[in-house]
Scaffold this motif. Sequence first.
Motif, PDB file in Angstrom:
ATOM      1  N   GLN A 145      41.216  30.704  39.335  1.00 23.90           N
ATOM      2  CA  GLN A 145      40.051  30.248  38.570  1.00 23.90           C
ATOM      3  C   GLN A 145      39.062  31.386  38.346  1.00 23.90           C
ATOM      4  O   GLN A 145      37.847  31.250  38.508  1.00 23.90           O
ATOM      5  N   MET A 146      39.635  32.525  37.965  1.00 23.42           N
ATOM      6  CA  MET A 146      38.836  33.721  37.704  1.00 23.42           C
ATOM      7  C   MET A 146      39.223  34.280  36.337  1.00 23.42           C
ATOM      8  O   MET A 146      40.364  34.122  35.886  1.00 23.42           O
ATOM      9  N   HIS A 147      38.273  34.961  35.699  1.00 23.73           N
ATOM     10  CA  HIS A 147      38.604  35.693  34.486  1.00 23.73           C
ATOM     11  C   HIS A 147      39.609  36.770  34.876  1.00 23.73           C
ATOM     12  O   HIS A 147      39.554  37.319  35.984  1.00 23.73           O
ATOM     13  N   GLN A 148      40.531  37.068  33.990  1.00 21.48           N
ATOM     14  CA  GLN A 148      41.601  37.999  34.327  1.00 21.48           C
ATOM     15  C   GLN A 148      41.071  39.368  34.769  1.00 21.48           C
ATOM     16  O   GLN A 148      41.606  39.969  35.704  1.00 21.48           O
ATOM     17  N   LEU A 188      42.523  29.208  46.894  1.00 22.55           N
ATOM     18  CA  LEU A 188      43.186  29.384  45.600  1.00 22.55           C
ATOM     19  C   LEU A 188      43.386  30.855  45.277  1.00 22.55           C
ATOM     20  O   LEU A 188      44.448  31.252  44.795  1.00 22.55           O
ATOM     21  N   ARG A 189      42.369  31.676  45.551  1.00 27.70           N
ATOM     22  CA  ARG A 189      42.502  33.122  45.316  1.00 27.70           C
ATOM     23  C   ARG A 189      43.604  33.717  46.177  1.00 27.70           C
ATOM     24  O   ARG A 189      44.426  34.497  45.699  1.00 27.70           O
ATOM     25  N   SER A 202      45.488  34.651  37.638  1.00 30.37           N
ATOM     26  CA  SER A 202      44.042  34.571  37.414  1.00 30.37           C
ATOM     27  C   SER A 202      43.611  33.142  37.121  1.00 30.37           C
ATOM     28  O   SER A 202      42.532  32.719  37.532  1.00 30.37           O
ATOM     29  N   ARG A 203      44.477  32.367  36.448  1.00 32.78           N
ATOM     30  CA  ARG A 203      44.149  30.955  36.195  1.00 32.78           C
ATOM     31  C   ARG A 203      44.184  30.140  37.484  1.00 32.78           C
ATOM     32  O   ARG A 203      43.327  29.294  37.701  1.00 32.78           O
ATOM     33  N   ILE A 204      45.172  30.394  38.341  1.00 31.11           N
ATOM     34  CA  ILE A 204      45.229  29.693  39.628  1.00 31.11           C
ATOM     35  C   ILE A 204      43.986  30.011  40.446  1.00 31.11           C
ATOM     36  O   ILE A 204      43.394  29.134  41.071  1.00 31.11           O
ATOM     37  N   ALA A 249      37.988  27.596  46.811  1.00 38.33           N
ATOM     38  CA  ALA A 249      38.126  28.735  45.896  1.00 38.33           C
ATOM     39  C   ALA A 249      38.791  29.917  46.597  1.00 38.33           C
ATOM     40  O   ALA A 249      39.635  30.614  46.011  1.00 38.33           O
ATOM     41  N   GLN A 291      50.647  18.902  39.601  1.00 38.67           N
ATOM     42  CA  GLN A 291      49.566  19.009  40.566  1.00 38.67           C
ATOM     43  C   GLN A 291      50.178  19.165  41.945  1.00 38.67           C
ATOM     44  O   GLN A 291      51.101  18.449  42.312  1.00 38.67           O
ATOM     45  N   ARG A 312      48.759  33.982  34.867  1.00 34.90           N
ATOM     46  CA  ARG A 312      48.866  32.732  35.616  1.00 34.90           C
ATOM     47  C   ARG A 312      48.117  32.831  36.940  1.00 34.90           C
ATOM     48  O   ARG A 312      47.442  31.889  37.364  1.00 34.90           O
TER      49      ARG A 312
END
Length: 83
Positions: A46-49, A23-24, A42-44, A20, A2, A40
């Motif tokens: 928090q979006m669908h790939q 993070l993007r 897209s996960r960071i 958000a 974390q 990775r």
Amino acid sequence: MQITLEILDNIAQTTPLSEADWLREIAIALFQKELITLNRASRIAQMHQIEFQKLLASRGICVHYDVEDFEQDIQHLRVRGWL
């Protein structure tokens, strides 16, 4: 792992970004520098790939799709029973 990111008040007040958004932006920057994969990033973010790819395209950022990415995609398809 974390990671906690503290944004200085003067930056947070002059840059109206949500968590958000931050993070993007972090995910995009790391991906552009080729420090992380598309998956990775897209996960960071928090979006669908696919949505993350659309975001990159809207900013004119090339998607670096290599053999490792291809193999991960194939593995995900197999896990889901699509291959």
